[in-house]
Design an enzyme around this catalytic site. Structure first.
Site, mmCIF file in Angstrom:
data_model
loop_
_atom_site.group_PDB
_atom_site.id
_atom_site.type_symbol
_atom_site.label_atom_id
_atom_site.label_comp_id
_atom_site.label_asym_id
_atom_site.label_seq_id
_atom_site.Cartn_x
_atom_site.Cartn_y
_atom_site.Cartn_z
ATOM 1 N N LEU A 20 0.845 -1.192 0.000
ATOM 2 C CA LEU A 20 0.000 0.000 0.000
ATOM 3 C C LEU A 20 0.884 1.246 0.000
ATOM 4 O O LEU A 20 1.671 1.465 0.910
ATOM 5 C CB LEU A 20 -0.924 0.006 1.224
ATOM 6 C CG LEU A 20 -1.826 -1.221 1.395
ATOM 7 C CD1 LEU A 20 -2.900 -0.950 2.442
ATOM 8 C CD2 LEU A 20 -2.461 -1.646 0.079
ATOM 9 N N GLY A 23 -0.486 6.604 0.256
ATOM 10 C CA GLY A 23 -0.533 7.550 1.376
ATOM 11 C C GLY A 23 -0.514 8.992 0.923
ATOM 12 O O GLY A 23 0.011 9.320 -0.129
ATOM 13 N N ARG A 27 2.151 15.211 6.148
ATOM 14 C CA ARG A 27 2.993 15.642 7.280
ATOM 15 C C ARG A 27 4.474 15.692 6.937
ATOM 16 O O ARG A 27 5.269 16.205 7.712
ATOM 17 C CB ARG A 27 2.738 14.749 8.492
ATOM 18 C CG ARG A 27 1.442 15.148 9.221
ATOM 19 C CD ARG A 27 0.938 14.054 10.114
ATOM 20 N NE ARG A 27 1.868 13.751 11.197
ATOM 21 C CZ ARG A 27 1.822 12.644 11.927
ATOM 22 N NH1 ARG A 27 0.895 11.730 11.674
ATOM 23 N NH2 ARG A 27 2.684 12.440 12.882
ATOM 24 N N LYS A 34 5.512 10.719 0.018
ATOM 25 C CA LYS A 34 6.159 10.178 1.223
ATOM 26 C C LYS A 34 6.981 8.928 0.939
ATOM 27 O O LYS A 34 8.129 8.828 1.368
ATOM 28 C CB LYS A 34 5.100 9.887 2.282
ATOM 29 C CG LYS A 34 5.662 9.234 3.527
ATOM 30 C CD LYS A 34 4.694 9.251 4.683
ATOM 31 C CE LYS A 34 3.671 8.157 4.592
ATOM 32 N NZ LYS A 34 2.835 8.090 5.818
ATOM 33 N N GLN A 87 -5.592 3.322 -6.472
ATOM 34 C CA GLN A 87 -6.735 3.495 -5.568
ATOM 35 C C GLN A 87 -7.226 4.929 -5.779
ATOM 36 O O GLN A 87 -6.537 5.888 -5.426
ATOM 37 C CB GLN A 87 -6.309 3.279 -4.111
ATOM 38 C CG GLN A 87 -7.483 3.351 -3.153
ATOM 39 C CD GLN A 87 -7.058 3.470 -1.687
ATOM 40 O OE1 GLN A 87 -5.944 3.891 -1.377
ATOM 41 N NE2 GLN A 87 -7.958 3.099 -0.792
ATOM 42 N N GLU A 167 -9.227 -0.481 16.223
ATOM 43 C CA GLU A 167 -8.527 0.778 15.984
ATOM 44 C C GLU A 167 -8.627 1.675 17.210
ATOM 45 O O GLU A 167 -9.640 1.669 17.915
ATOM 46 C CB GLU A 167 -9.111 1.481 14.752
ATOM 47 C CG GLU A 167 -8.768 0.796 13.437
ATOM 48 C CD GLU A 167 -7.270 0.619 13.246
ATOM 49 O OE1 GLU A 167 -6.557 1.626 13.113
ATOM 50 O OE2 GLU A 167 -6.806 -0.535 13.243
ATOM 51 N N ASN A 182 -1.016 -3.279 16.734
ATOM 52 C CA ASN A 182 -0.969 -3.800 15.365
ATOM 53 C C ASN A 182 0.025 -3.006 14.535
ATOM 54 O O ASN A 182 -0.057 -1.791 14.443
ATOM 55 C CB ASN A 182 -2.376 -3.681 14.753
ATOM 56 C CG ASN A 182 -2.395 -4.096 13.296
ATOM 57 O OD1 ASN A 182 -1.676 -5.015 12.906
ATOM 58 N ND2 ASN A 182 -3.216 -3.433 12.510
ATOM 59 N N ASN A 372 52.631 7.745 -10.620
ATOM 60 C CA ASN A 372 52.597 8.667 -9.484
ATOM 61 C C ASN A 372 52.133 10.029 -9.968
ATOM 62 O O ASN A 372 52.745 10.615 -10.855
ATOM 63 C CB ASN A 372 53.995 8.764 -8.869
ATOM 64 C CG ASN A 372 53.962 9.503 -7.527
ATOM 65 O OD1 ASN A 372 53.344 10.562 -7.421
ATOM 66 N ND2 ASN A 372 54.602 8.946 -6.527
ATOM 67 N N ARG A 435 56.728 25.057 -19.546
ATOM 68 C CA ARG A 435 56.534 26.182 -18.622
ATOM 69 C C ARG A 435 57.554 27.243 -18.988
ATOM 70 O O ARG A 435 58.556 26.947 -19.645
ATOM 71 C CB ARG A 435 56.712 25.728 -17.170
ATOM 72 C CG ARG A 435 58.070 25.161 -16.883
ATOM 73 C CD ARG A 435 58.193 24.538 -15.485
ATOM 74 N NE ARG A 435 59.537 24.016 -15.302
ATOM 75 C CZ ARG A 435 59.816 22.883 -14.674
ATOM 76 N NH1 ARG A 435 58.860 22.133 -14.176
ATOM 77 N NH2 ARG A 435 61.052 22.502 -14.538
#
Ligand code: UD1
Ligand code: CA
Length: 458
Positions: A20, A23, A27, A34, A87, A167, A182, A372, A435
């Site tokens: 599931l 959500g 928050r 989330k 859903q 619940e 639960n 190196n 250089r």
């Protein structure tokens, strides 16, 4: 055909996992759903699916909210065979499970329902749930002794097992005194799952279709319901960023303990951050304050010195990294290679024993064995549009403060003088110096000082 005498706990049984993930997650105060927030570098949804597949789920259905292509994408990235169902209205956990009705009709041996915002569930616990169904229990709920039970569904036990889950909002005073809570996860016998869940109504305080009612319904049908107790830290849900951080801490402790049990020494474990997929060999030493992003492999006996940051990197046997080193994706260190302080390596391989000891950037490159690279060497790999490669042969020696302007090759055994800007390929065993020649003006300094001193007096 002879039936196996010892029935495998759940090995050969087909399992439908329903995750599931519809959500709201308000928050979290986030633009990201989330269940896509990460713990140890993997989304919560990814953790849930991985644990279920690890426990033998043969089919996975993820229930998402409307217009959640991002959640669907992550589910498929985790498990390519996952099925996504939507859903459309958020009418409760049982309603969410029924979004997977078609899969439920396929007749699996067992059905496991998990929440994507409960990311610390282990494969072992899911396997335990399945084993209970395999041995004849019809509904199995996961319970835990909550330090603070407020808000959770309470588990009402009777002489035959689990009688009901009530619940919090529907519970009587006496039921609220029950400490056994639960966790929300449920396993059901595949033969009965759809029938049981279809019977769930919404006659309760929240007018929701509660998945937890499956327990009472099963018992009413003369079926059995039991509880599997899990540690509280495994079933903790994540609803806000504080709980996200708490879940992260639990996960980090697990990962650190696993690394140490597998033979790595963490000098200050609580300061080391792991990703879910970090692989650390035996006798590896990790000093304090090290961050492992995703995709890191550290072979046996390597040392990761303090304050280093690694991501998508491979560190060979006995190699040494840091302190204060950064290995970015594609860094590949051979055996006994050394990457020292303030060095960044990206998409570059270092051969056996190659050394980049101080203050360098090596990107899009290959460095041969034993080469190196002097302090302050930079591969200039980017012209603002494209990236180019630098190839450094075995045993080459690049003097300090050199700029290697890619694409460029420094062949095996060559030397590059300090401060050189290398723009052309260097042949094997040659010396390249580019250089300005040094000039010397005798007595210049004393004349300069005298001039300054007289102008000050004036
Ligand atoms: C649920 C349990 C409760 C348990 C608690 C543990 C039910 C009815 N209650 O309560 O017993 O103690 O978890 O944390 O199951 N979801 C959907 N669609 C919906 C509703 C929920 O996908 O319509 C998902 C949520 O995203 C979440 C999970 O199901 O991942 C649980 O839903 P939530 O509303 O948080 O249930 P709780 O009230 O916490
Ligand atoms: Ca919840």
């Amino acid at each position: 055909m002879i039936a196996t005498r010892t029935a495998p706990a759940s090995g050969s049984r087909s399992c439908l996992a329903i995750v599931l993930a519809a959500g709201e997650g308000t928050r979290m105060k986030s633009d990201t759903p989330k269940v896509l927030h990460a713990i140890a570098g993997r989304s919560m949804l990814g953790h849930a699916i991985t644990a279920l597949v690890g426990a033998g789920a043969t089919d996975v259905v993820v229930v998402v909210g409307p217009d959640r292509a991002d959640v669907a994408k992550e589910a498929l990235a985790t498990f390519g065979k996952a099925r996504i169902v939507v859903q459309h209205e958020r009418l409760g956990t049982a309603h969410a499970v029924l979004a997977a009705r078609e899969a439920l009709m396929e007749g699996h041996d067992d059905v496991v329902v998990a929440f994507a915002d409960t990311p610390l569930m282990t494969t072992a616990t899911f396997a335990g749930m399945r084993a209970a169904i395999a041995s004849g229990t019809h509904v199995l709920a996961v319970g835990f002794e909550a330090a603070d039970p407020t808000g959770y569904g309470r588990m009402v036990l009777d002489s035959e097992g689990l009688g009901a889950i009530v619940e919090h909002k529907d519970a009587s005073e006496a039921e609220r005194n029950i400490g056994l809570c639960n966790a929300g996860l449920l396993a059901l016998s595949g033969r009965h799952a759809l029938d049981i869940i279809s019977r769930v109504g919404n006659d309760n305080a929240q007018r929701e279709y509660y998945l937890t009612d499956a327990v009472k319904i099963a018992r009413g049908l003369g079926l059995s319901a039991q509880v599997l107790i899990a540690p509280e830290d495994e079933v903790q849900g994540v609803n806000d960023r504080v709980q996200l951080a708490r879940a992260e801490a639990t996960m980090q402790k697990r990962l650190r303990d696993a690394a140490m049990r597998a033979g790595a020494t963490l000098l200050a474990p609580e300061t080391v951050y792991f990703s879910h997929d970090t692989k650390i060999g035996r006798d590896v030493i990790v000093e304090p304050n090290v961050f492992f992003g995703t995709g890191v492999v550290v072979e046996d006996q390597a040392v990761i010195h303090a304050c280093s940051h690694l991501e998508g990197a491979h560190v060979g046997r006995k190699a040494s990294v840091g302190p204060f080193a950064r290995l970015r994706p594609g860094a590949d260190l051979g055996e006994k290679a050394k990457v020292g302080n303030f060095v960044e390596i990206k998409a570059a391989s270092l051969g056996v024993g190659a050394k980049v000891s101080h203050l360098s950037y090596i990107g899009d490159a290959s460095v041969g064995a034993g080469a190196n690279i002097g302090a302050g060497t930079i591969t200039c790999n980017y012209d603002g549009f494209s990236k180019f490669r630098t190839v450094i042969g075995e045993g080459a020696f690049v003097g300090s403060n050199s700029s290697l302007v890619a694409p460029v090759t420094i062949a095996a055994g060559a030397y590059v003088g300090s401060g050189t800007v290398v723009t052309k390929d260097v042949s094997a065993d040659a010396l390249a110096v580019g250089r300005a020649r040094q000039v010397e003006i005798a007595g210049w300094a004393s004349q300069f000082r005298a001039r300054k001193a007289s102008s000050r007096k004036a």
